[in-house]
Design a protein around this motif. Sequence first.
Motif, PDB file in Angstrom:
ATOM      1  N   UNK A  67       0.827  -1.212   0.000  1.00  0.00           N
ATOM      2  CA  UNK A  67       0.000   0.000   0.000  1.00  0.00           C
ATOM      3  C   UNK A  67       0.863   1.263   0.000  1.00  0.00           C
ATOM      4  N   UNK A  68       0.409   2.264  -0.740  1.00  0.00           N
ATOM      5  CA  UNK A  68       1.128   3.541  -0.862  1.00  0.00           C
ATOM      6  C   UNK A  68       0.721   4.482   0.262  1.00  0.00           C
ATOM      7  N   UNK A  70       6.101   3.300   1.011  1.00  0.00           N
ATOM      8  CA  UNK A  70       5.324   2.089   1.283  1.00  0.00           C
ATOM      9  C   UNK A  70       5.435   1.726   2.765  1.00  0.00           C
ATOM     10  N   UNK A  71       5.757   2.748   3.575  1.00  0.00           N
ATOM     11  CA  UNK A  71       5.694   2.579   5.020  1.00  0.00           C
ATOM     12  C   UNK A  71       6.923   2.007   5.692  1.00  0.00           C
ATOM     13  N   UNK A  72       8.044   1.864   4.946  1.00  0.00           N
ATOM     14  CA  UNK A  72       9.269   1.349   5.560  1.00  0.00           C
ATOM     15  C   UNK A  72      10.295   2.461   5.631  1.00  0.00           C
ATOM     16  N   UNK A 118      -3.007   5.738   4.223  1.00  0.00           N
ATOM     17  CA  UNK A 118      -2.861   4.803   3.114  1.00  0.00           C
ATOM     18  C   UNK A 118      -3.762   5.208   1.957  1.00  0.00           C
ATOM     19  N   UNK A 119      -3.184   5.216   0.755  1.00  0.00           N
ATOM     20  CA  UNK A 119      -3.951   5.552  -0.447  1.00  0.00           C
ATOM     21  C   UNK A 119      -5.189   4.669  -0.529  1.00  0.00           C
ATOM     22  N   UNK A 120      -6.336   5.317  -0.730  1.00  0.00           N
ATOM     23  CA  UNK A 120      -7.614   4.603  -0.670  1.00  0.00           C
ATOM     24  C   UNK A 120      -7.744   3.497  -1.716  1.00  0.00           C
TER      25      UNK A 120
END
Length: 187
Positions: A10-11, A57-59, A181-183
């Motif tokens: 997820x973006x 991407x959350x990392x 997070x991008x929907x």
Amino acid sequence: MRKKQPEALPIRVVGDKVLRSRAEVVDEITDGVRDFIDDLVHTMYLRDGAGLAAPQVGRSLRIFAIDPYYYETKEKQPQIFINPRIVESGGSFTYEEGCLSLPGIFEKVKRPGRVIVEAMSPEGELFRVEAEDYGATVLQHEYDHLDGVLFIDRVAKLRLLPWKRRIRELEGETDDNGVNILADSVD
Ligand code: NI
């Protein structure tokens, strides 16, 4: 053990705190890190990005992938940068930038037009690339993500005015944990 199939990640969108953090240096390129890189590259192509950085991407790791000319050649030639350093930069180049973490926002950004970047490959080898103009823009845009910088930070305040509302809308989707997070997640 390496994982076989890469997955779509997820973006993260503006408002997410990971996009505003300084990413951590990668100490060791483990199988886990290589699996993550496969996912990052997979996600970059899935999203038609010219590049994608780990924080997106959350990392919070100093890793990004680029393939600036894929949109032209349609031949996948991903380049992975681990713990990159900009060792030289000069000149100037202006390009209308966009970002997967700022969906729907595009604005001209002036940056150095020539850079030399040194980084580690997933195989653990140190390499150096030189890029100019658009290629240099993509490298610097992705590099910025590792320092918590978004391209809108490099746009004059007045030119950003028309985008203020859109940015606030996007930021408004951030949850209580600072995650946004991008929907329209794809998988
Ligand atoms: Ni970006």
